[in-house]
Design a protein around this motif. Structure first.
Motif, short mmCIF file in Angstrom:
data_model
loop_
_atom_site.label_atom_id
_atom_site.label_comp_id
_atom_site.label_asym_id
_atom_site.label_seq_id
_atom_site.Cartn_x
_atom_site.Cartn_y
_atom_site.Cartn_z
N MET A 1 0.81 -0.77 -0.32
CA MET A 1 -0.28 0.53 0.11
C MET A 1 0.97 0.86 -0.05
O MET A 1 1.79 1.46 0.56
CB MET A 1 -0.78 0.56 1.66
CG MET A 1 -1.49 1.27 0.71
SD MET A 1 -2.68 0.26 2.54
CE MET A 1 -3.91 -0.38 2.79
N ASN A 2 1.20 2.13 -1.25
CA ASN A 2 1.32 3.01 -1.28
C ASN A 2 1.13 4.56 -0.33
O ASN A 2 -0.44 4.26 0.84
CB ASN A 2 1.37 4.19 -2.65
CG ASN A 2 -0.47 4.68 -2.68
OD1 ASN A 2 -0.66 5.24 -2.15
ND2 ASN A 2 -0.22 4.37 -3.85
N SER A 3 1.78 5.11 0.31
CA SER A 3 1.06 5.82 0.64
C SER A 3 0.00 6.96 1.06
O SER A 3 -0.41 7.81 1.55
CB SER A 3 2.96 7.98 1.05
OG SER A 3 2.10 8.81 1.93
N THR A 4 -0.37 7.45 0.11
CA THR A 4 -1.50 7.73 -0.40
C THR A 4 -2.78 7.22 -0.32
O THR A 4 -3.61 7.70 0.76
CB THR A 4 -1.72 8.32 -2.22
OG1 THR A 4 -0.53 9.31 -2.33
CG2 THR A 4 -3.08 9.21 -2.16
N ASP A 5 -2.77 5.85 -0.15
CA ASP A 5 -3.35 4.96 0.09
C ASP A 5 -3.58 4.72 1.51
O ASP A 5 -4.58 4.63 2.32
CB ASP A 5 -3.18 3.25 -0.33
CG ASP A 5 -3.05 3.90 -2.12
OD1 ASP A 5 -4.22 4.04 -2.60
OD2 ASP A 5 -3.09 2.17 -2.76
N LYS A 6 -2.65 4.89 2.18
CA LYS A 6 -1.85 4.36 4.07
C LYS A 6 -3.02 5.96 4.33
O LYS A 6 -3.12 6.13 5.55
CB LYS A 6 -1.08 4.32 4.04
CG LYS A 6 -0.48 4.33 5.66
CD LYS A 6 -1.22 2.66 5.94
CE LYS A 6 -0.86 1.63 5.70
NZ LYS A 6 -1.19 0.08 6.19
N HIS A 7 -2.96 7.00 3.76
CA HIS A 7 -3.07 8.14 5.07
C HIS A 7 -4.69 8.26 4.25
O HIS A 7 -5.86 8.18 4.71
CB HIS A 7 -2.53 9.18 3.46
CG HIS A 7 -2.90 10.33 4.02
ND1 HIS A 7 -4.21 11.27 3.98
CD2 HIS A 7 -2.64 11.51 5.11
CE1 HIS A 7 -4.13 12.83 4.25
NE2 HIS A 7 -3.61 12.33 5.37
N GLN A 8 -5.22 7.88 3.25
CA GLN A 8 -7.00 7.55 2.65
C GLN A 8 -7.80 6.70 4.04
O GLN A 8 -8.07 6.93 4.45
CB GLN A 8 -7.52 6.86 1.21
CG GLN A 8 -6.80 8.40 0.39
CD GLN A 8 -7.21 8.31 -1.07
OE1 GLN A 8 -6.73 6.89 -1.05
NE2 GLN A 8 -7.49 8.58 -1.69
N GLU A 9 -6.95 5.57 4.27
CA GLU A 9 -7.70 4.70 5.08
C GLU A 9 -7.31 5.67 6.46
O GLU A 9 -7.78 4.76 7.14
CB GLU A 9 -6.34 3.29 5.50
CG GLU A 9 -7.03 1.94 6.15
CD GLU A 9 -6.14 0.90 5.76
OE1 GLU A 9 -7.05 0.05 6.49
OE2 GLU A 9 -5.03 1.02 4.85
N GLY A 10 -5.84 6.00 6.81
CA GLY A 10 -6.11 6.02 7.86
C GLY A 10 -6.81 8.03 8.34
O GLY A 10 -7.82 8.08 9.35
#
Length: 123
Positions: A1-10
């Protein structure tokens, strides 16, 4: 999972625990000074730790309350007491967690946390 995906999930997890209103206020208060820090906690705390499926949000909530109470982080403790409305941790759960705090982190820490809980929950 990339940083953008991790941020959205967060962000999704953060909103589900703290509520849309709190997260919107926090995002509106973000400046260039703390933007990197906010991204870090959103991706790390919310996108990784709180989003893991190994523990329920109720269990994570109780652990978080115990740690915050034991460390004396009163402002964050208030926030996470309020978050129990979303996480499902009951007043009985909180009471038992604070009893553990008394034994393992000290009576003064638990006493303060009980006082704050009584204020937050109008007890």
């Amino acid at each position: 999972m990339n940083s953008t995906d991790k941020h959205q999930e967060g962000m999704q997890t953060r909103k589900s625990v703290l509520g849309e209103v709190h997260v919107a206020k926090a995002e509106a208060a973000k400046t260039s000074f703390d933007e990197g820090f906010q991204r870090f906690i959103t991706e790390s705390a919310w996108g990784t730790v709180w989003s893991s499926e190994h523990l329920t949000k109720r269990e994570r909530s109780m652990i978080t309350i115990a740690l915050l109470a034991g460390l004396g982080h009163e402002e964050e403790l208030i926030l996470h007491f309020k978050a129990t409305q979303q996480t499902g941790a009951s007043l009985e759960d909180i009471r038992e967690v604070l009893m553990h705090v008394a034994i393992y982190a000290g009576v003064p820490a638990a006493n303060t946390a009980f006082r704050i809980a009584k204020q937050v929950f109008n007890l």
